[in-house]
Scaffold this active site. Sequence first.
Site, short mmCIF file in Angstrom:
data_model
loop_
_atom_site.label_atom_id
_atom_site.label_comp_id
_atom_site.label_asym_id
_atom_site.label_seq_id
_atom_site.Cartn_x
_atom_site.Cartn_y
_atom_site.Cartn_z
N ASN A 140 59.15 59.07 69.44
CA ASN A 140 60.45 58.03 70.30
C ASN A 140 59.78 56.74 69.36
OD1 ASN A 140 62.61 56.82 71.01
ND2 ASN A 140 61.97 56.37 73.05
N ASP A 167 63.41 59.24 66.92
CA ASP A 167 64.50 58.75 66.07
C ASP A 167 63.40 59.17 64.29
OD1 ASP A 167 61.67 56.78 66.98
OD2 ASP A 167 64.03 56.02 67.69
N ASP A 332 72.98 74.38 56.04
CA ASP A 332 73.61 74.80 56.48
C ASP A 332 74.81 75.88 56.13
OD1 ASP A 332 73.33 75.18 59.59
OD2 ASP A 332 75.41 74.53 59.31
N GLU A 361 70.77 78.81 54.15
CA GLU A 361 70.60 79.37 55.38
C GLU A 361 71.53 80.67 55.07
OE1 GLU A 361 71.14 78.63 60.14
OE2 GLU A 361 72.22 77.93 58.92
CA CA Z 1 64.39 55.87 69.98
#
Ligand code: CA
Length: 613
Positions: A140, A167, A332, A361
């Site tokens: 974070n 993030d 994906d 994938e």
């Molecule tokens: Ca954050």
Amino acid sequence: MTKISRYFLPFCCILCGFQLYSQNKIAHIEPPNWWVGMKNPKVQLLLHGSKIGDFNPSIDYPGVRIERVTKVENPNYLFVDLRIGSEAKAGAVKINFTQAGKPVESHTWQLLQREPGAAERKGFDNSDVLYLITPDRFANGDPKNDEVSGLREKLNRSNPGGRHGGDIEGIRTHLDYISDMGFTAVWLNPVLENDMQSYSYHGYSTTDFYKVDPRFGTNEAYRQLAKEANAKGIKLIMDMIVNHCGSEHWWMKDLPTHDWINNAAAYVETNHKKAVLQDPHVSQADLKRFTDGWFVPTMPDLNQRNELMATYLTQNSIWWVEYLGLAGIRMDTYPYPDMNYMAEWTRSLMEEYPNFNIVGEEWHETPAYVAYWQKGKMNPNGYESDLKSLMDFPLQTAMSKALSGNGSWNEVYNILAQDFLYPNPDDLVVFPDNHDMSRIFAQLREDFAAYQLAHAFVLTTRGTPQLYYGSEILMTSPAERNDGIIRSDFPGGWAGDPVNGFTGAGLTEKQKTAQDFVRKLLQWRKTATAVHGGKLVHFIPRNGLYVYFRQDDRQRIMVILNKNEAEQTLPLDWFSEMLQGVSNGKNVLDGSVLKMTGEIKVPAKMPLILELN
Ligand code: CA
């Protein structure tokens, strides 16, 4: 409700006079910009806004012209095809709109200059090792974006399926850690906006295809991450999804056409039976249900047979490659969209970027199914793909079986022996685990020796290795799949964490040993050219030992993987064809040198990787 508002709005406008018309009605223009000098000179704009279907666009810009304007059944959309000629220069393109001959609004839309070498960008290859990160769970870096007003799901770190606050900034500030470990590429699970009510942290429910989720950062932050990573020798691979979007995507409330989404009228779930695509006995009902059914109720199935949708998705992928300077895409659920579209999507990307790399994938445990999708495969039904790389699920499964319980190396041997099915087995991505399965340490019943053998194998067999964040510090999970736990927070990524995997503070001795082991192998692998692209020669496993060689014109490597509880004596004459002229072998893990004559002692449950001289 829709009907009333359609009739009500013009009446209201008459009452209000010009004022309402003078406000811009066009709410979305996608893509938000394009570039001059692309190989494909065409770009199609999707315009969305209340009753803009009879807007008439015009452009007066050197080298740019409108080739076609497409109206659809929903009067709130307009699709404008532009041709950007080779003479066009970067700049602000003014698009003027008239309605019934009167000017209504105008927009500026940017044409940008490409970065130098953009068209020749090189994709990741088997000299790389990919580090897969689940961004919500790594670090974070900016607690201020943990909750963002206007976005539905809030922070809840105590919920394994909630948003934890990780993030892009958290990844950016730990690039040195990633680089010091020896990784040369990062693959992030998707970071585009997922404004869903709940369970949105994983990123696979896109609600805006052109916008990074503000809880992860901004488009600019994503681009900055790519730049700083590249400067440290780390490539960026973007996770993309063209099979579905999130049910809170803005267009779900106002679909352009009745066939924009498959089964839009009534929910039908896919049968998830990927084998229907190759099955020569397949029923049309099963086939249709697989391709057009929704992945889950919150993921509407996009109809790539609608040409406007197909163009939208392909352009979106190219936009991100160009905007971020990507070195690869991980696609994906590769078999789930319309398979002819997937061939077209891949071809379009590879035509624009001939040296690029895309890994798909296809989660199958049998090589025949995975091989079907690889570029160069001659399929009986004539299906041709341009996909360079696939995730090697068959080898992952085999390795996990071989190293847990009473499994045997023959599992691995038998899968690699089927490499004849692939046009280019060296181009596959090999991995011990990923975000969708129990942690490899859990799969191996937390047997540390098996963990070391697994990593030694993945980092020296053919293909491009990928590890999942936290594997290097023995992050584990229940044996049964539990996504929230599999994707646990990396210790040290949050202020106040009692343990810090980045600095080593508070790690157990075993975790430190694991981290050192992985770092040593990764750093060594960077220079091990024979492991990158050299020929693989393996021998039928005997007595719990699996032995193979990697060789190119510069280097010869011998890998001995002993899964026995006891030391083994290995007669070297078994491998004489690979040991011609060899006198010694240097152990890459401890630097010791073995004399390569007669027989050698192989320690119990330890990988032995020898550079032969
Ligand atoms: Ca954050």
